[in-house]
Design an enzyme around this catalytic site. Structure first.
Site, short mmCIF file in Angstrom:
data_model
loop_
_atom_site.label_atom_id
_atom_site.label_comp_id
_atom_site.label_asym_id
_atom_site.label_seq_id
_atom_site.Cartn_x
_atom_site.Cartn_y
_atom_site.Cartn_z
N ARG A 34 24.81 13.25 35.31
CA ARG A 34 24.17 14.29 36.12
C ARG A 34 23.27 13.69 37.22
NH1 ARG A 34 24.71 19.08 32.98
NH2 ARG A 34 24.13 20.17 34.86
N ARG A 38 19.14 18.23 40.36
CA ARG A 38 17.86 18.84 40.76
C ARG A 38 16.67 17.90 40.86
NH1 ARG A 38 18.38 23.31 36.34
NH2 ARG A 38 19.53 21.53 35.55
N ARG A 47 20.42 23.28 47.89
CA ARG A 47 20.42 24.35 46.90
C ARG A 47 19.73 25.60 47.45
NH1 ARG A 47 17.18 25.49 42.25
NH2 ARG A 47 18.36 25.75 40.33
N ASP A 83 31.66 21.07 38.31
CA ASP A 83 31.16 21.45 36.98
C ASP A 83 32.34 21.57 36.04
OD1 ASP A 83 28.40 22.37 35.81
OD2 ASP A 83 29.96 23.56 34.84
N TYR A 160 31.87 27.65 25.69
CA TYR A 160 31.40 28.56 26.75
C TYR A 160 32.30 29.78 26.89
CZ TYR A 160 27.95 25.08 28.05
OH TYR A 160 26.88 24.24 28.02
#
Ligand code: CP3
Length: 355
Positions: A34, A38, A47, A83, A160
């Site tokens: 990752r 962020r 973003r 993703d 998910y």
């Protein structure tokens, strides 16, 4: 090992490919799961302007975000910005990314009718934007470092698709497997078929390595892990390992490292809950190990990070090791601390010489 992976020759920094091929290396390559995300102000700026899936689906944005950590943090490999949930999206399920809630799938799979709504797509139609992004990234990287493509393991994707959102236990997903085993296995096989085609096209577009993320593998006991997860991961490894090296990262599933190695994977990711020496005993020789710095520990003062990174490198024994975190970098990580992690690995050779 004598496999000659086809993209290798064009790279200026091929440490990652060397270690995955079983060659001796000057020092372990380093990247962070990752790593595009962020904690980087440059990511946060994009973003503000574009939604998550706009960033994934626009090759220029995906390319810019993928390359940010190469320029800013100095890692030895790029990982495609995308993703794992683009796969259920391509199979016909709606996926939303909701601020501070994470992924939401408003119509999860619970019944035969739900199951009938999804299908194995033509990845060249539904996921073309990913392959376009990969081609652009390869051009912009210009051989500086290898590019890692990736997909979720079928079990983690099922989590998910059935739960419909993130969870600590994925109790609904597990209940689905135990109450509807036939439907669960049919779903896992559909995800697998989609994922094999998807990974092969990532490689055709230029991905140098493929990593399979089984983030929730550790929720299954050893027997269930083999039956529900590893069985399908194995098919994916077999589908791509003749073309590029494959890394399996099944968080928490250290009990099955030996069997993961037997799939023919070239590297195995481990988290911080197992000692590197123990992981090596379980995995055996002839396979690279990747990991395993606790991402939360990047909050430590920089001198502590540097000391602990050196300890980690010693614990792995320097060889057949890809330095990484044991899971994704956390959003609150100071950029300087991420840089210190990477630099401490890069200096390792010098440190060793001085000892
Ligand atoms: O590693 C990279 O830098 C490449 C990009 C990447 C993303 N997701 C971007 C992303 C990769 C490899 C993933 C994999 C992924 N996605 C996994 C497996 C790895 C892991 O961390 O366990 C999982 C389980 C997902 C599903 C997912 N996507 C979740 C749970 C979330 C929300 C929570 C979170 O970590 O933000 C996402 C969103 C997501 N995927 C973001 C990024 C950069 C954050 C989006 C944002 O808020 O800007």
């Amino acid at each position: 090992m004598t496999i000659d992976f086809h993209h290798m020759s064009h790279l200026k920094n091929d440490l990652l490919l060397k270690v995955l091929r079983g060659d001796a290396i000057e020092r372990p390559p380093v990247w962070m799961m990752r790593q595009a995300g962020r904690y980087l102000p440059e990511y946060m700026a994009l973003r503000e302007k574009y939604s998550f899936f706009e960033r994934c689906q626009t090759p220029e944005l995906a390319c810019e975000i993928t390359i940010q950590p190469i320029d800013i943090v100095g890692v030895d490999a790029a990982i495609l910005f995308s993703d794992i949930l683009v796969v259920p999206q391509a199979m016909g399920l709606e996926v939303q990314l909701v601020e501070s809630k994470g992924p939401i799938l408003p119509e999860p799979i619970r019944t035969q009718d739900d199951f009938n709504r999804i299908s194995v797509p033509d990845v060249n139609d539904k996921l073309q934007y990913v392959f376009n992004a990969i081609r652009l990234i390869k051009k912009e990287l210009n051989g500086r470092v290898p590019l890692i493509g990736f997909a979720g393991a079928p079990w983690t994707i099922l989590c998910y698709m059935v739960q419909g959102k993130g969870s600590k236990t994925f109790d609904e997903a597990k209940a689905f497997c135990y109450t509807h085993p036939e439907m669960a296995h049919a779903l896992l096989q559909m995800i697998t078929d989609t994922t094999i085609a998807y990974c092969k096209e990532q490689v055709a577009a230029g991905a140098d390595v493929v990593q399979i993320f089984d983030s929730w593998g550790g929720l299954l006991g050893p027997d269930d892990f083999k039956n529900i997860s590893l069985r399908y991961i194995r098919q994916i490894v077999h589908g791509v390992r003749d073309e590029v090296p494959v890394i399996i990262f099944a968080k928490g599933a250290w009990h099955s490292l030996k069997q993961m190695g037997e799939t023919g994977a070239n590297g195995l990711g481990i988290d911080w809950c197992i000692e590197p020496q123990m992981a090596r005993k379980l995995a055996g020789h002839g396979i690279a190990l990747q990991g395993n710095f606790d991402p939360a520990k990047l909050m430590s003062p920089i001198p502590v990070i540097r000391k602990e990174v050196r300890q980690m490198l010693e614990d792995f024994g320097g060889q057949a090791h890809i330095a990484n975190l044991g899971h994704g970098i956390l959003p609150n990580t100071p950029v300087d601390h991420a840089k210190a992690f990477v630099e401490a690995v890069k200096e390792y050779e010098n440190v060793k010489l001085k000892m």
